[in-house]
Scaffold this motif. Structure first.
Motif, PDB file in Angstrom:
ATOM      1  N   GLY A 151       5.751   2.935  -7.794  1.00 36.45           N
ATOM      2  CA  GLY A 151       4.426   2.340  -7.616  1.00 36.45           C
ATOM      3  C   GLY A 151       4.476   0.828  -7.458  1.00 36.45           C
ATOM      4  N   GLU A 152       3.304   0.209  -7.557  1.00 34.21           N
ATOM      5  CA  GLU A 152       3.181  -1.225  -7.268  1.00 34.21           C
ATOM      6  C   GLU A 152       3.215  -2.125  -8.499  1.00 34.21           C
ATOM      7  OE1 GLU A 152      -0.629  -2.076  -5.506  1.00 34.21           O
ATOM      8  OE2 GLU A 152      -1.703  -0.925  -7.021  1.00 34.21           O
ATOM      9  N   GLN A 179       9.992   5.195  -6.131  1.00 33.39           N
ATOM     10  CA  GLN A 179       8.693   5.850  -6.303  1.00 33.39           C
ATOM     11  C   GLN A 179       7.976   5.313  -7.551  1.00 33.39           C
ATOM     12  OE1 GLN A 179       7.313   8.182  -4.130  1.00 33.39           O
ATOM     13  NE2 GLN A 179       9.058   7.800  -2.779  1.00 33.39           N
ATOM     14  N   ALA A 221       2.326   1.722  -3.370  1.00 37.75           N
ATOM     15  CA  ALA A 221       1.305   2.139  -4.335  1.00 37.75           C
ATOM     16  C   ALA A 221       1.033   3.630  -4.258  1.00 37.75           C
ATOM     17  CB  ALA A 221       0.014   1.356  -4.094  1.00 37.75           C
ATOM     18  N   LYS A 222       1.190   4.216  -3.070  1.00 44.82           N
ATOM     19  CA  LYS A 222       0.915   5.643  -2.893  1.00 44.82           C
ATOM     20  C   LYS A 222       1.971   6.531  -3.551  1.00 44.82           C
ATOM     21  CE  LYS A 222      -1.932   7.178  -0.475  1.00 44.82           C
ATOM     22  NZ  LYS A 222      -3.295   7.654  -0.807  1.00 44.82           N
ATOM     23  N   ARG A 223       3.191   6.029  -3.704  1.00 43.23           N
ATOM     24  CA  ARG A 223       4.290   6.744  -4.367  1.00 43.23           C
ATOM     25  C   ARG A 223       4.631   8.089  -3.727  1.00 43.23           C
ATOM     26  NH1 ARG A 223       4.106   5.877 -10.797  1.00 43.23           N
ATOM     27  NH2 ARG A 223       2.712   4.095 -10.949  1.00 43.23           N
ATOM     28  N   ASN A 224       4.421   8.240  -2.451  1.00 42.88           N
ATOM     29  CA  ASN A 224       4.641   9.569  -1.869  1.00 42.88           C
ATOM     30  C   ASN A 224       5.338   9.534  -0.518  1.00 42.88           C
ATOM     31  OD1 ASN A 224       2.620   8.570  -0.255  1.00 42.88           O
ATOM     32  ND2 ASN A 224       1.118  10.157  -0.711  1.00 42.88           N
ATOM     33  N   HIS A 225       5.936   8.404  -0.152  1.00 45.34           N
ATOM     34  CA  HIS A 225       6.572   8.318   1.156  1.00 45.34           C
ATOM     35  C   HIS A 225       7.979   8.910   1.077  1.00 45.34           C
ATOM     36  CE1 HIS A 225       7.827   6.942   5.065  1.00 45.34           C
ATOM     37  NE2 HIS A 225       6.620   6.452   5.296  1.00 45.34           N
ATOM     38  N   PHE A 248       0.835  -1.204   0.000  1.00 43.10           N
ATOM     39  CA  PHE A 248       0.000   0.000   0.000  1.00 43.10           C
ATOM     40  C   PHE A 248       0.875   1.263   0.000  1.00 43.10           C
ATOM     41  CE2 PHE A 248      -2.153   3.378   2.383  1.00 43.10           C
ATOM     42  CZ  PHE A 248      -3.289   3.545   1.615  1.00 43.10           C
ATOM     43  N   THR A 249       1.918   1.240   0.822  1.00 40.02           N
ATOM     44  CA  THR A 249       2.837   2.382   0.883  1.00 40.02           C
ATOM     45  C   THR A 249       3.515   2.610  -0.461  1.00 40.02           C
ATOM     46  OG1 THR A 249       3.244   1.911   3.225  1.00 40.02           O
ATOM     47  CG2 THR A 249       4.817   3.338   2.119  1.00 40.02           C
ATOM     48  N   TYR A 309      -3.460  -2.754  -5.020  1.00 40.72           N
ATOM     49  CA  TYR A 309      -4.373  -1.696  -4.599  1.00 40.72           C
ATOM     50  C   TYR A 309      -4.999  -0.967  -5.779  1.00 40.72           C
ATOM     51  CZ  TYR A 309      -3.046  -2.632   0.157  1.00 40.72           C
ATOM     52  OH  TYR A 309      -2.859  -3.261   1.368  1.00 40.72           O
TER      53      TYR A 309
END
Length: 222
Positions: free
Chosen positions: A95-96, A93, A83-87, A80-81, A214
């Motif tokens: 994605g999944e 970065q 997939a968000k690409r913003n951590h 999930f983290t 996700y």
């Protein structure tokens, strides 16, 4: 309720498959460093640092980073983290979509590990947390919160998020031959995996599993 045949999932970037196939092993982070390998890294550096520091309390002479980690579900918190690409603490970065699930049968893995005197453990939450509880018996499956493991939403519920992040850990490395299936998000990645498998004597089944990701609404044929 414990699944009749619990599966465990190791996630990695698809670019790492050729090295795994060539080595015949999935290595723990500590082993990767010792061997001078340079995989495509998808993890969070803070958590990796914790894994290098924190002991596996049921095997206190060892550290978490010395184990290959598996989740008890494909749709993990870590995925999930990604997939968000913003951590801010994750360099990757992308994605999944390029993340693949390497799937093994838990009970078969434990039988093989014990036959070959390989230590393993179950963490009841994220193994990189200071409060993680560890077990070295399959009796711990009774303590895993399977409702949380299967949860697709957790909102602000820290208890669900923690329980969903439970892990199976095996020391040192995990044999490529122990992987019986690979799940991917889309056709493009499946084709890449199949091309890599042409160089492998061991060929797990490869299937498109959008519900393991996700972004299920994305084009599975992309």
């Amino acid at each position: 309720m414990i699944p009749p045949r619990p599966a465990i999932d190791h996630i990695t970037h698809v670019d790492n498959l050729p090295s795994i196939i060539r080595e015949g092993q999935i290595y723990a982070d500590a082993q990767i460093g010792e061997r001078g390998l340079a995989p495509s890294t998808i993890g969070m550096e803070k958590l990796k640092a914790n894994r290098r520091r924190f002991p596996v309390k049921c095997h206190p002479q060892t550290r978490v980073a010395e184990y290959v980690p598996f989740y008890f579900c494909p749709r993990s918190i870590m995925l999930f983290t990604l997939a968000k690409r913003n951590h801010a603490e994750i360099g990757y970065q992308g994605g999944e979509a390029s993340i693949v699930h390497l799937v093994a049968d838990l009970r078969r893995v434990v039988r093989s590990a014990e036959k070959h005197e390989r230590i393993w453990a179950i963490s009841l939450s994220n193994a990189a947390s200071a409060y993680a509880e560890f077990r070295a018996s399959l009796d711990a499956l009774e303590e895993v919160r399977w409702d949380c493991v299967a949860a697709t939403e957790w909102g602000g519920r820290r208890d669900v998020k923690d329980a969903k992040a439970a892990e199976f850990l095996i020391h040192g490395s995990f044999p490529w031959a122990g992987i019986h299936a690979i799940g991917v998000q889309n056709l493009k990645v499946r084709q890449r995996v199949l091309a890599f498998l042409e160089e492998s004597a061991h060929r797990p089944s490869v299937s498109i599993e959008p519900h393991w990701y996700y972004a299920e609404s994305g084009d599975r044929h992309a």
